[in-house]
Design an enzyme around this catalytic site. Structure first.
Site, PDB file in Angstrom:
ATOM      1  N   GLU A 345      20.398   8.459 103.336  1.00 34.20           N
ATOM      2  CA  GLU A 345      18.954   8.284 103.521  1.00 34.20           C
ATOM      3  C   GLU A 345      18.342   7.258 102.565  1.00 34.20           C
ATOM      4  O   GLU A 345      17.267   7.490 102.020  1.00 34.20           O
ATOM      5  CB  GLU A 345      18.242   9.637 103.369  1.00 34.20           C
ATOM      6  CG  GLU A 345      18.646  10.605 104.467  1.00 34.20           C
ATOM      7  CD  GLU A 345      18.072  12.004 104.292  1.00 34.20           C
ATOM      8  OE1 GLU A 345      17.594  12.552 105.301  1.00 34.20           O
ATOM      9  OE2 GLU A 345      18.104  12.552 103.183  1.00 34.20           O
TER      10      GLU A 345
HETATM   11  C1  ACM Z   1      21.797  14.723 103.843  1.00 34.81           C
HETATM   12  O1  ACM Z   1      21.601  15.787 104.460  1.00 34.81           O
HETATM   13  N1  ACM Z   1      20.794  13.898 103.599  1.00 34.81           N
HETATM   14  C2  ACM Z   1      23.115  14.348 103.387  1.00 34.81           C
END
Ligand code: ACM
Length: 539
Positions: A345
């Site tokens: 992310e």
């Molecule tokens: C994640 O759930 N951002 C690895």
């Protein structure tokens, strides 16, 4: 990574199935299906995770006041495992269970390491039970420890109580020969969104041990909190660790705290995999040191639950001095092989910057003697030789995203499978679950268990699957009771996917074996989710 089987793969499951069927057929004196007569031992192999091979037969062994734990091997680890076993059994049996050298007693429970048992590998064991005693044989101490968990689950669930219970304490006769399908069988705890104390982490380690989990991944940093002391950047912990989701006081581990977690995990044959999430998920670090920000201005601490808004400053040299210091200090605290550098992310980092960052940071992990693990977005950059990618996609993830991970697997990157719509322990079971999130969907017990790591990702060679991991993110989780409710009973299912041969995989059989875990979890004080999919048994 996948361990090669040296045992017949078909025979065991057939025998196991036979054992399982005979349990289901047995009715107790009250006529309750599935409730065996008092004193009837649990059928051999009716445990979680299912063993690789089970050959029931012969009379059971009954523990008595005279039972000793005998050590057939003169090494401190075996002695430690003997002590652990005796400490498990003493409170409920009320028996003294002395831990003695093998020739100081007869019968009882013998723990032995055998040079001739190399085929059992690092974690395999053989358990033989008969009227004269129980013998656990392994090639390595970790195998004895895994075998102790089998022995424990063969005993009545009341063995988990901490006060003296009536017994009888019988272990069914026969032989279990068992070893894991995958070398990597992990659980992750996010101690950043909410901080968990050393004792809370130890509680989880003990729970994981029962299901033969061998990796404890700690998510030590995120936007909401930095949880590990770093001497060269002290404000990371003292300031960056001073809050958490919702604005509570947070906390951090001193180096001694962290060493204690590592030591305790090692005593349960679990390797700690520390994660520092980079280059995104870094608000706590950016808030602690203004100079790490591209504009030189520290943002405020963050106590919300958004993701994707923070990034280390990729063009600045100080970023790499910072990462070098953190990785060096963390590697020095880490006897395990791996260092997880996050990489998920990174929505506030351009793709070019992300790749440039990973090209500079992965060699730092190698410099300090560790192997990189990254969330699977790392496969969109250039994973280092030997790196593992942790896949957290969903069934509905794009074919292109899955293919990116599969292609990395074909190129030699090992893959840990943590599909969020199956293995994430923080997903709600149903719309009525109070805790947890639902962005990956609802994940009831069957959905969590009913998949095969070898075939989940199209085009990923089965040999590239390093194993499985069940992550528990803690945006909504702040107490051990919350961990209990979300991890149980899904964690045992993920642990079984990691341990048991694919040939044992069967939801119908599994849900009955899992049902028998209910009284055990109750006796351990674990308030688990009583899923209507599982025919929970009273014992
Ligand atoms: C994640 O759930 N951002 C690895």
């Amino acid at each position: 990574m996948r361990q090669r089987s040296t045992f017949p793969r078909l025979l065991g499951p057939l025998l196991l199935l036979a054992a399982g069927l005979s349990t289901l057929g047995a009715a107790g004196p009250t006529g309750t299906p599935g409730a065996p007569a008092p004193g009837t031992p649990r059928p051999l192999g009716a445990i979680v995770p299912a063993p690789a091979s089970v050959t029931p037969g012969g009379a059971p062994y009954t523990l008595t006041r005279a039972t000793a734990v005998r050590l057939g091997t003169d090494d401190p680890e075996t002695r430690g495992i003997g002590g652990y076993l005796a400490a498990l059994l003493r409170p409920s049996t009320g028996y003294p269970l002395p831990v003695v050298d093998a020739d100081a007693a007869r019968g009882g429970i013998l723990l032995r390491l055998s040079q001739r048992s190399a085929a059992l590998g690092e974690e395999g064991y053989e358990l033989r039970a008969g009227s004269g005693g129980v013998t656990l044989t392994a090639h390595r101490p970790a195998g004895l420890f895994r075998g102790v968990q089998t022995l424990r689950q063969q005993l009545p669930a009341a063995v988990e109580k901490r006060t003296v219970q009536p017994g009888p304490w019988r272990i069914a006769g026969g032989t279990v020969t068992d070893f894991p399908r995958y070398a990597y069988r992990g659980a992750m705890l996010d101690v950043s969104r909410h901080f968990f104390t050393v004792d809370q982490v130890k509680r989880y380690i003990d729970q994981l041990a029962l299901y033969k989990v061998n990796k404890l991944h700690l998510h030590l940093s995120d936007d909401q909190g930095w949880r590990i002391a770093v001497d060269s950047w002290p404000r990371l912990a003292t300031y960056g660790g001073s809050t958490q989701v919702g604005g509570g006081p947070g906390g951090h581990y001193t180096k001694d705290d962290y060493k204690e977690i590592v030591r305790y995990a090692a005593s349960r044959y679990q390797e700690v995999v520390p994660e520092i999430d980079l280059p995104g998920h870094t608000n706590a670090a950016l808030a602690s040191y203004a100079e790490l920000n591209c504009d030189g201005v520290a943002p405020p601490l963050y106590t919300g639950t958004n993701v994707g808004f923070s990034s280390l400053c990729v063009p600045k040299e100080i970023t790499y001095a910072f990462v070098d210091d953190v990785i060096r200090e963390l590697a020095a605290l880490t006897p395990g092989r791996y260092l997880h550098i996050g990489g998920d992310e990174a929505h506030s980092t351009s793709h070019a910057d992300y790749t440039a960052f990973m090209d500079r940071v992965q060699p730092l992990v190698a410099r300090y003697g560790k192997t990189v693990i990254g969330w699977h977005q790392l496969t969109g950059a250039r994973p280092a030789d030997g790196a593992l990618a942790q896949y957290w996609g969903l069934d509905r993830s794009s074919a292109a995203e899955k293919e990116q991970v599969a292609a990395a697997g074909r190129n030699g990157t090992g893959v840990i499978l943590s599909p969020a719509d199956r293995a994430y322990l923080d997903m709600k079971y149903t719309k009525d679950t109070k805790l947890g999130l639902a962005w990956a969907g609802y994940v009831e017990v069957q959905r969590s268990y009913d998949w095969d790591p070898a075939t989940l990702l199209p085009g990923l060679p089965p040999s590239a699957v390093a194993g499985v991991e069940a992550p528990l993110w803690t945006e909504t989780i702040s107490e051990s009771a919350h961990i209990d409710q979300m991890a149980f009973p899904r964690l045992p299912g993920i642990a079984e996917l990691g341990w048991s041969p694919a040939s044992t995989h069967d939801w119908e059989a599994y849900r009955h074996r899992l049902a028998a875990q209910g009284p055990r979890l109750d006796n351990l004080g674990i308030d688990f989710h009583r899923s209507p999919q599982v025919p929970w048994a009273a014992e």
